[in-house]
Design a protein around this motif. Structure first.
Motif, PDB file in Angstrom:
ATOM      1  N   VAL A 245     -10.316  -3.549  -8.008  1.00 35.11           N
ATOM      2  CA  VAL A 245     -11.194  -3.491  -9.182  1.00 35.11           C
ATOM      3  C   VAL A 245     -12.221  -2.371  -9.018  1.00 35.11           C
ATOM      4  CG1 VAL A 245     -12.935  -4.758 -10.490  1.00 35.11           C
ATOM      5  CG2 VAL A 245     -10.857  -5.921  -9.744  1.00 35.11           C
ATOM      6  N   ALA A 246     -12.858  -2.318  -7.852  1.00 31.98           N
ATOM      7  CA  ALA A 246     -13.869  -1.281  -7.635  1.00 31.98           C
ATOM      8  C   ALA A 246     -13.257   0.112  -7.648  1.00 31.98           C
ATOM      9  CB  ALA A 246     -14.591  -1.540  -6.317  1.00 31.98           C
ATOM     10  N   ASN A 247     -12.104   0.283  -7.015  1.00 35.11           N
ATOM     11  CA  ASN A 247     -11.478   1.606  -6.955  1.00 35.11           C
ATOM     12  C   ASN A 247     -10.951   2.053  -8.309  1.00 35.11           C
ATOM     13  OD1 ASN A 247     -10.913   2.830  -3.954  1.00 35.11           O
ATOM     14  ND2 ASN A 247     -11.249   0.625  -3.920  1.00 35.11           N
ATOM     15  N   MET A 248     -10.445   1.116  -9.097  1.00 34.90           N
ATOM     16  CA  MET A 248      -9.932   1.475 -10.412  1.00 34.90           C
ATOM     17  C   MET A 248     -11.066   1.928 -11.335  1.00 34.90           C
ATOM     18  SD  MET A 248      -6.988   1.707 -11.972  1.00 34.90           S
ATOM     19  CE  MET A 248      -5.859   0.555 -11.165  1.00 34.90           C
ATOM     20  N   ILE A 249     -12.228   1.315 -11.208  1.00 33.83           N
ATOM     21  CA  ILE A 249     -13.369   1.722 -12.033  1.00 33.83           C
ATOM     22  C   ILE A 249     -13.910   3.078 -11.586  1.00 33.83           C
ATOM     23  CG2 ILE A 249     -15.728   1.115 -12.699  1.00 33.83           C
ATOM     24  CD1 ILE A 249     -14.933  -1.817 -12.487  1.00 33.83           C
ATOM     25  N   LEU A 250     -13.994   3.283 -10.284  1.00 36.58           N
ATOM     26  CA  LEU A 250     -14.576   4.513  -9.749  1.00 36.58           C
ATOM     27  C   LEU A 250     -13.584   5.663  -9.679  1.00 36.58           C
ATOM     28  CD1 LEU A 250     -16.633   2.957  -6.814  1.00 36.58           C
ATOM     29  CD2 LEU A 250     -17.494   3.695  -9.031  1.00 36.58           C
TER      30      LEU A 250
ATOM     31  N   ALA B 112       0.834  -1.211   0.000  1.00 32.99           N
ATOM     32  CA  ALA B 112       0.000   0.000   0.000  1.00 32.99           C
ATOM     33  C   ALA B 112       0.864   1.255   0.000  1.00 32.99           C
ATOM     34  CB  ALA B 112      -0.953  -0.010   1.199  1.00 32.99           C
ATOM     35  N   ARG B 113       1.716   1.368  -1.004  1.00 29.15           N
ATOM     36  CA  ARG B 113       2.622   2.510  -1.085  1.00 29.15           C
ATOM     37  C   ARG B 113       2.062   3.656  -1.917  1.00 29.15           C
ATOM     38  NH1 ARG B 113       8.080  -0.941  -2.671  1.00 29.15           N
ATOM     39  NH2 ARG B 113       8.192  -2.189  -0.762  1.00 29.15           N
ATOM     40  N   CYS B 114       1.451   3.349  -3.050  1.00 30.93           N
ATOM     41  CA  CYS B 114       1.059   4.375  -4.013  1.00 30.93           C
ATOM     42  C   CYS B 114      -0.461   4.535  -4.025  1.00 30.93           C
ATOM     43  CB  CYS B 114       1.539   4.016  -5.421  1.00 30.93           C
ATOM     44  SG  CYS B 114       3.330   3.759  -5.536  1.00 30.93           S
ATOM     45  N   VAL B 115      -0.906   5.779  -3.839  1.00 29.42           N
ATOM     46  CA  VAL B 115      -2.331   6.074  -3.940  1.00 29.42           C
ATOM     47  C   VAL B 115      -2.731   6.074  -5.413  1.00 29.42           C
ATOM     48  CG1 VAL B 115      -4.136   7.748  -3.386  1.00 29.42           C
ATOM     49  CG2 VAL B 115      -2.188   7.454  -1.852  1.00 29.42           C
ATOM     50  N   LEU B 116      -3.877   5.481  -5.698  1.00 30.30           N
ATOM     51  CA  LEU B 116      -4.329   5.387  -7.079  1.00 30.30           C
ATOM     52  C   LEU B 116      -4.616   6.779  -7.641  1.00 30.30           C
ATOM     53  CD1 LEU B 116      -6.746   2.309  -7.079  1.00 30.30           C
ATOM     54  CD2 LEU B 116      -4.414   2.444  -7.948  1.00 30.30           C
ATOM     55  N   THR B 117      -4.032   7.043  -8.778  1.00 26.58           N
ATOM     56  CA  THR B 117      -4.247   8.299  -9.499  1.00 26.58           C
ATOM     57  C   THR B 117      -4.504   7.996 -10.970  1.00 26.58           C
ATOM     58  OG1 THR B 117      -1.876   8.572  -9.901  1.00 26.58           O
ATOM     59  CG2 THR B 117      -2.765   9.562  -7.881  1.00 26.58           C
ATOM     60  N   LYS B 118      -4.624   9.052 -11.760  1.00 26.54           N
ATOM     61  CA  LYS B 118      -4.826   8.863 -13.194  1.00 26.54           C
ATOM     62  C   LYS B 118      -3.610   8.232 -13.853  1.00 26.54           C
ATOM     63  CE  LYS B 118      -8.075  12.701 -13.773  1.00 26.54           C
ATOM     64  NZ  LYS B 118      -8.356  13.982 -14.462  1.00 26.54           N
ATOM     65  N   ILE B 119      -2.437   8.411 -13.240  1.00 23.44           N
ATOM     66  CA  ILE B 119      -1.230   7.792 -13.808  1.00 23.44           C
ATOM     67  C   ILE B 119      -1.344   6.275 -13.739  1.00 23.44           C
ATOM     68  CG2 ILE B 119       1.258   7.590 -13.555  1.00 23.44           C
ATOM     69  CD1 ILE B 119       1.298  10.413 -12.446  1.00 23.44           C
ATOM     70  N   GLN B 120      -1.729   5.755 -12.563  1.00 24.55           N
ATOM     71  CA  GLN B 120      -1.914   4.305 -12.435  1.00 24.55           C
ATOM     72  C   GLN B 120      -3.059   3.812 -13.331  1.00 24.55           C
ATOM     73  OE1 GLN B 120      -1.248   6.250  -9.823  1.00 24.55           O
ATOM     74  NE2 GLN B 120       0.726   5.383  -9.204  1.00 24.55           N
ATOM     75  N   TRP B 121      -4.085   4.656 -13.505  1.00 17.94           N
ATOM     76  CA  TRP B 121      -5.200   4.248 -14.357  1.00 17.94           C
ATOM     77  C   TRP B 121      -4.750   4.095 -15.804  1.00 17.94           C
ATOM     78  CZ3 TRP B 121      -8.036   5.983 -18.530  1.00 17.94           C
ATOM     79  CH2 TRP B 121      -9.291   5.410 -18.713  1.00 17.94           C
ATOM     80  N   ARG B 122      -3.974   5.041 -16.299  1.00 16.06           N
ATOM     81  CA  ARG B 122      -3.480   4.939 -17.674  1.00 16.06           C
ATOM     82  C   ARG B 122      -2.501   3.772 -17.816  1.00 16.06           C
ATOM     83  NH1 ARG B 122      -3.098  10.701 -16.867  1.00 16.06           N
ATOM     84  NH2 ARG B 122      -4.784  11.791 -17.998  1.00 16.06           N
ATOM     85  N   GLN B 123      -1.686   3.553 -16.797  1.00 11.42           N
ATOM     86  CA  GLN B 123      -0.767   2.411 -16.826  1.00 11.42           C
ATOM     87  C   GLN B 123      -1.535   1.101 -16.887  1.00 11.42           C
ATOM     88  OE1 GLN B 123       1.679   2.186 -13.352  1.00 11.42           O
ATOM     89  NE2 GLN B 123       2.871   0.430 -14.089  1.00 11.42           N
ATOM     90  N   PHE B 124      -2.612   1.006 -16.137  1.00 11.69           N
ATOM     91  CA  PHE B 124      -3.435  -0.206 -16.156  1.00 11.69           C
ATOM     92  C   PHE B 124      -4.096  -0.411 -17.513  1.00 11.69           C
ATOM     93  CE2 PHE B 124      -7.922  -1.557 -15.713  1.00 11.69           C
ATOM     94  CZ  PHE B 124      -7.705  -2.899 -15.474  1.00 11.69           C
ATOM     95  N   MET B 125      -4.583   0.650 -18.137  1.00 12.65           N
ATOM     96  CA  MET B 125      -5.260   0.531 -19.413  1.00 12.65           C
ATOM     97  C   MET B 125      -4.310   0.123 -20.531  1.00 12.65           C
ATOM     98  SD  MET B 125      -8.396   1.056 -18.705  1.00 12.65           S
ATOM     99  CE  MET B 125      -9.002   1.077 -20.379  1.00 12.65           C
ATOM    100  N   GLU B 126      -3.031   0.393 -20.389  1.00  8.82           N
ATOM    101  CA  GLU B 126      -2.061   0.037 -21.426  1.00  8.82           C
ATOM    102  C   GLU B 126      -1.559  -1.399 -21.314  1.00  8.82           C
ATOM    103  OE1 GLU B 126       1.004   2.901 -21.125  1.00  8.82           O
ATOM    104  OE2 GLU B 126      -0.212   4.575 -21.917  1.00  8.82           O
ATOM    105  N   ILE B 127      -1.783  -2.059 -20.188  1.00 10.57           N
ATOM    106  CA  ILE B 127      -1.313  -3.441 -20.002  1.00 10.57           C
ATOM    107  C   ILE B 127      -2.240  -4.392 -20.759  1.00 10.57           C
ATOM    108  CG2 ILE B 127      -0.884  -5.267 -18.310  1.00 10.57           C
ATOM    109  CD1 ILE B 127      -0.307  -3.113 -16.261  1.00 10.57           C
ATOM    110  N   PRO B 128      -1.718  -5.317 -21.552  1.00  7.66           N
ATOM    111  CA  PRO B 128      -2.582  -6.296 -22.243  1.00  7.66           C
ATOM    112  C   PRO B 128      -3.352  -7.157 -21.254  1.00  7.66           C
ATOM    113  CG  PRO B 128      -0.390  -6.245 -23.225  1.00  7.66           C
ATOM    114  CD  PRO B 128      -0.310  -5.435 -21.969  1.00  7.66           C
TER     115      PRO B 128
END
Length: 693
Positions: free
Chosen positions: A383-388, A309-325
């Motif tokens: 999953v819930a936090n990444m969507i919201l 639990a080091r990094c708070v979810l931000t738009k950077i992590q969201w874009r990184q997640f969307m780019e992963i196959p």
């Protein structure tokens, strides 16, 4: 009648097919199979664990051999009248079945179930003393030589399996010394020397066992490792038939069971060829060592998969997640789950359901089970936090669609654990209420996800999942919450000891638990092909820091008030989720902020700078959650609460296949016609007045 066969029938290690004990074993196994099969397909999945007496007669007639009907009718009548009033089995009867020759599939699974679960009703020293005493009794009996040797070799095979799979049971010094002395007493015999060598090799693995959670332990409650009524075995006292070993060796050495017709000088000379026995011992030892080494490697690697639990979810992590196959993300989740799944044994899961919350956290051997449970909850929350995380519906729809595709990949990999976690996040209340977001997801993706919802649904006690699990023959990871619930239901819904004096063991309970244990054991023995580590996915999953209301409220945190603005934003979002949802048919022009939301925002900007204000908002959020849950449960369990009397009557008639007659309301039609005539008359008068003007 042949004397040898009569002596073989009276052997304490062989159960006759016509004996009442064999009928009782077959009856219990058949009744259990029937109940377990029915429990998978009914809503009351675990209500029939105790009520199995209704199927006694049918199960007994199905499991009874045909030959026994002609030769032992009296024994059958005695058994049928006494079995229902005499539940459970004694510890001696379980030992008989443990070392007996397997005659059915249920008997073949008995040793694995017994060795895993016997700690619920006996200590290791008690089992060891019983096996050694049985070995002595068989050695001193007047059975034929080959019969006596086969029974004792089966007993030694059970001890070798016990020492290889659960070396921690011999952690107590007295129990370990007892087994060492027994092995030393038989290693000089030509018949038992290879079995003794195998047991000695297994004893070299010294493992400290955690006895927390077992009701019976060595060194407590008067348990003794010396055995009652029997002393340590020695070559001079145990083997009274000194010529037995030599006779068996000379007879066996002249047999040729191979297909190769070539001459063997060792066979002609009467000497022993130890290649096959030595190879079998080395092979068995290699398998045991490899299993122990794989367990240690999995435990060592699982320690590096701690949630940070080091990094708070931000738009950077969201874009990184969307780019992963999608395939890479699913494979990495499977690799993490497989590492955690193989880091504990099924017996650890049995202990986990028997302990309280504080005891589970203090036990070192259960930390691997706790780690996998925490990872499951963490993934569902991710999953819930990444969507919201994003505010716009189109961005939320992209994240939800990606998680649905990942769930489909997880199903193809037979990773039911991560599949259940992903679906728990998507079908959770915060995400499930996003109707506009779901409308933006392609219809084909929604159909594929609906199949997964049906697969993991709770209908008929997860019947669809159980069917898929039983028919997954390759690599697979179980849906751990369900299997753990099965163990909890069997543990809490059945007593361990039954009978008037509570001296008989309720083995039906342990057979139910054994089915779960064996399924987990089989899945752990079939590893996945090598999956390369994806550091990006691993860090994204394990290092994510999220806000989860349930965790925040269930685990008090002294430092959660240190960042008041962050806490205020979290509470503001939580409060907005409790507001009534906006109807999707409203036009876009009416999408302005509602007065209620505007008022909340103003209040948060003014009065959330103190701890007292934050605490009042927390209480209000909890109240709003409770009211929403109350309304949801009220509507769920009272479906006709908002209906009028006419609608209730119509639905009641439809339930029995009838339709209410169509009523012709002449009075209403006449009033309507009169109203129309009156309106037309007034309109004509107005026209006349206008024309005159």
């Amino acid at each position: 009648m042949n004397p040898a066969s009569s002596r073989r029938t009276s052997s304490p290690g062989v159960v006759s097919s016509n004996s009442p004990l064999r009928h009782q074993q077959q009856h219990q196994s058949s009744a259990l199979r029937t109940t377990w099969r029915h429990s998978a397909g009914s809503a009351d999945a675990f209500s029939s664990f105790l009520d199995m007496d209704e199927e006694t007669d049918d199960a007994a007639s199905r499991s009874r051999p045909a030959s026994s009907e002609n030769h032992a009718p009296e024994k059958q009548r005695i058994y049928e009248t006494t079995a229902p009033s005499d539940p459970g089995v004694t510890f001696e009867e379980l030992i008989e079945r443990l070392i007996a020759l397997p005659m059915s599939k249920q008997d073949a699974k008995f040793s694995a179930i017994f060795l895993c679960l016997y700690r619920k009703f006996a200590a290791p020293s008690t089992l060891l003393n019983a096996l050694i005493a049985r070995f002595e009794t068989t050695e001193q009996s007047d059975l034929p030589q080959l019969t006596r040797a086969s029974e004792q070799l089966r007993l030694l095979q059970v001890i070798a399996q016990w020492a290889s799979e659960y070396p921690g049971d011999f952690a107590h010094p007295k129990t370990r010394q007892r087994l060492v002395d027994f092995v030393e007493s038989i290693e000089d015999s030509h018949v038992y020397m290879f079995a003794a060598k195998e047991i000695s090799l297994h004893l070299e693995n010294r493992v400290e066992d955690d006895d927390l959670g077992w009701p019976f332990r060595d060194g407590e409650d008067g348990e003794s490792s010396e055995g009652t009524g029997s002393s340590h075995l020695s070559p001079s006292t145990s083997f009274m038939h000194s010529s037995f070993s030599e006779n068996v060796i000379n007879n066996i050495s002249t047999l040729d069971l191979s297909d190769d017709p070539t001459n063997d000088p060792a066979r002609d000379s009467g000497t022993i060829s130890t290649v096959s026995s030595t190879g079998r011992s080395v092979s068995t030892m290699t398998q045991a060592s490899s299993a122990m080494l794989a367990l240690e490697n999995a435990q060592r690697e699982a320690m590096s998969l701690e949630l940070t639990a080091r990094c708070v979810l931000t738009k950077i992590q969201w874009r990184q997640f969307m780019e992963i196959p999608d395939d890479d993300f699913a494979r990495e989740l499977t690799r993490i789950d497989w590492t955690m799944f193989t880091s504990f044994r099924p017996r650890d899961l049995v202990r986990h359901v028997s302990l309280s919350g504080s005891e589970k956290g203090s036990s070192k051997t259960l930390q691997n089970v706790n780690r996998m449970i925490q990872e499951f909850n963490h993934l569902a929350c991710l999953v819930a936090n990444m969507i919201l995380l994003r505010d716009k519906a189109k961005h939320r729809a992209k994240a939800m669609e990606k998680f649905m595709n990942i769930a489909l990949r997880l199903r193809r990999l037979n990773n039911y654990n991560s599949l259940g976690a992903v679906m728990a996040g998507i079908n959770g209340t915060p995400v499930q209420r996003l109707a506009q977001t779901r409308e933006l997801i392609p219809l084909s993706v929604q159909k594929d996800f609906l199949r997964l919802v049906i697969l993991m649904s709770t209908q008929k006690s997860h019947f669809a999942y159980r069917l898929a699990w039983d028919n997954s023959f390759g690599e697979r990871i179980p849906f751990l919450p369900l299997h753990r619930r099965d163990l909890v239901s069997a543990e809490e819904g059945n007593k361990t000891f039954v009978g008037e004096n509570k001296d008989r063991i309720n083995w039906k309970k342990f057979e139910i638990m054994g089915e779960v244990v064996l399924a987990i054991q089989r899945s752990q023995r079939t590893p996945y092909p090598y999956i390369q580590r994806n550091e990006e996915v691993q860090r994204l999953v394990l290092d994510a820091k999220m806000f989860d209301e349930e965790i925040e409220n269930s685990e008090p945190n002294k430092n959660k008030m240190t960042d008041l603005p962050l806490r205020a934003r979290q509470l503001y979002r939580a409060l907005l989720r409790e507001l009534p949802r906006r109807h999707i048919s409203l036009p876009s022009s009416s999408s302005t902020t509602s007065p209620l939301k505007q008022r909340f925002r103003t209040q948060f900007e003014r009065s959330t700078t103190s701890i007292h204000s934050i605490q009042r908002v927390e209480q209000f959020v909890q109240y709003a959650k409770a009211q929403r849950m109350y309304a949801t449960l009220l509507a769920r369990y009272n479906p006709g609460m908002d209906m009028d009397q006419e609608e209730r009557v119509r639905l009641t008639a439809r339930r029995v296949g009838m339709d209410l007659p169509v009523e012709n309301r002449f009075d209403a039609e006449r009033e309507k016609e009169k109203g129309g005539v009156f309106e037309s008359t007034e309109k004509g008068e107005e026209d006349d007045d206008g024309g005159r003007k």
